[in-house]
Each structure stands twice: as structure tokens, then as C-alpha cells.
Write a protein that holds these residues in place. Sequence first.
Motif, mmCIF file in Angstrom:
data_model
loop_
_atom_site.group_PDB
_atom_site.id
_atom_site.type_symbol
_atom_site.label_atom_id
_atom_site.label_comp_id
_atom_site.label_asym_id
_atom_site.label_seq_id
_atom_site.Cartn_x
_atom_site.Cartn_y
_atom_site.Cartn_z
ATOM 1 N N GLU A 189 -4.032 6.210 -4.440
ATOM 2 C CA GLU A 189 -3.890 5.218 -3.376
ATOM 3 C C GLU A 189 -3.849 3.842 -4.036
ATOM 4 O OE1 GLU A 189 -7.274 5.354 -0.811
ATOM 5 O OE2 GLU A 189 -8.711 5.565 -2.434
ATOM 6 N N ARG A 210 0.830 -1.201 0.000
ATOM 7 C CA ARG A 210 0.000 0.000 0.000
ATOM 8 C C ARG A 210 0.871 1.260 0.000
ATOM 9 N NH1 ARG A 210 -4.233 -2.077 4.683
ATOM 10 N NH2 ARG A 210 -5.042 -3.870 3.489
ATOM 11 N N ARG A 247 -4.907 8.208 4.172
ATOM 12 C CA ARG A 247 -5.717 8.461 2.973
ATOM 13 C C ARG A 247 -6.604 9.708 3.051
ATOM 14 N NH1 ARG A 247 -8.663 3.156 0.861
ATOM 15 N NH2 ARG A 247 -9.277 2.856 3.026
ATOM 16 N N ASN A 270 -3.448 -0.399 -3.781
ATOM 17 C CA ASN A 270 -3.587 -1.653 -3.034
ATOM 18 C C ASN A 270 -4.301 -1.514 -1.691
ATOM 19 O OD1 ASN A 270 -2.270 -3.128 -5.070
ATOM 20 N ND2 ASN A 270 -0.259 -2.717 -4.186
ATOM 21 N N PHE A 271 -5.140 -0.523 -1.556
ATOM 22 C CA PHE A 271 -5.949 -0.387 -0.342
ATOM 23 C C PHE A 271 -7.274 -1.136 -0.523
ATOM 24 C CE2 PHE A 271 -3.074 3.132 0.215
ATOM 25 C CZ PHE A 271 -2.925 3.255 1.583
#
Length: 283
Positions: free
Chosen positions: A265, A196, A252, A267-268
Amino acid sequence: MVGVTIAFLAVVGALAAGLLFVVSKKFYVEEDARIEQVNEILPGANCGGCGFPGCSGFARACVEAESMDRLFCTVGGNDVMLKVAEMLGRAAVQTDPKVAVVRCNGNCEDRPRVNQYDGASTCAIASSTYGGETGCTFGCFGLGDCTLACGFDAIHMNPATGLPEVDEEKCTACGACVKACPKMIIELRNKGPKGRRIFVSCVNKDKGAVARKACNNACIGCSKCEKECKFDAITIENNLAYIDHNKCRLCRKCVEVCPTGAIHEINFPPRKVKEEVIATVEA
């Protein structure tokens, strides 16, 4: 006469060979056997990501260096460096895994073309002649120099967006694509926990109105993200926001306040839908 000439050349050749043999023996320097042992541990990619000309050069540097603080094999990573350190009887320095990120979000739809390039299909040549086919002179040319530079098949051009995309499973953070990009839109950043990471996908340094006119996704330097960040991870310089991945806590919040979607953002998990929104829908 021919026989004499041949004999003379033979004697000269023999003397030269003898001289070279004596010199080679006199000045022979025995190579440290550990260099080859380290070289066998390394992946053998010879990508240059370590800063040395190939794995053999890196192996020699590891053996000759007093410490391994500034030595790291990007392809082998921490596992390989641990083996090298154990073999040499030294302490290994752990490094956060890195990955290449493309800091340009000006796709074909949001960064309209204003002219057409008719020249050699390389970013290097195009960048030396003009600013690009769109109103943004900072963005990606889309000619794929980065894809050709990558020795691991980790970056490809997306025909729909006209932008390069990085396959993080293949990326070794060797930096070849970074060096190949004349616009300097590719950066090596910490891969982050669970892969992330958050970054500003824009390098446009024009003032907000000019940048937005050239690209709908451009950073306009509005400072909303900087004010929202509680960890001092975001700075604004030359009308452009930048996120320090060493300070970012991956909250975030900056992503939510960015008016142009310039902050990405990766891979969240999907954001949770607020309970009041669900209640409104059910009503």
C-alpha cells in the motif's frame, strides 16, 4: 586530358543538380503547418512513451488522426493534451495519471543469494544465461538496466535492498523502464487518488512452498486476498495474485490478510489504532 575530365564531371554534376531540383519541385509536398505548432506545445522529451519515434512523429499523428482517442503524451499529461486538442479543434481524452511500480519485494535479507554472477553487468545479458543469484528465478537481477533506460532520473537502485525504487514525482510513465526489464517486474499502474495505490509486489509463479522458500516476501497464491476483496479486483492465476487497479477501491483489506506482506500500500495515512488496543495498553 585532365581539363577535359574536370569539365565532364562539372557538366555531369550540373545536370544532376538540375535534375534533382526539378524532381524536388515536382514532387514537393507541403507540410501541414499545424504539425510544427503541435510540436511546440509538446514537452520535447522525445522519450517514445507515446508510441511514436519522438515528439515530431507524435505531432504528425495528432494532426493526421481523425480523433485523439488513442493518442496521449505521457510526459505532458492531460494538460498538454488539452492544449493540443484545443489547437486542433478536437476533443481531448482525459487519462488517469500512471506511474511505474516495481513488482518485486525480494530484498537482500528476504531473498538470500545462492550463487554469484560473474559476467556482464546488464540484466539483459544475465537473463539470457541463467535465472539469477537467488532461488527465485522470477525476481529482480539488480543490475540496473531500468535506471539506465530512464531519461528522467526517476528510478535508482537501492544499495541496501538491491532493488530499484521509483521516484513518483519524476516518473512520467514513459514505459522505458518497463521495456528494459527482462524479468518484466516493472509495470505502469494508475497513480491513484492522492497517489494512493495497492499492488502485489511479486511475480513469482512457483507454487507456494517453492516460492516462499526462495523469498520470504513472495506471493504464495493462498487466495486469502481474493476471498477478502468484495470488488472482484483480485484474481489468482499461475499461483500468483494480481490486483486490477481499475476495480480496486483502495479499502486495504487485502493488505491486512496477506500472510507474506506481498501486497503493498503506497501513500496511505497511518492506520488508526483500534480503541480496544489503546484501552489494553492504558490498563
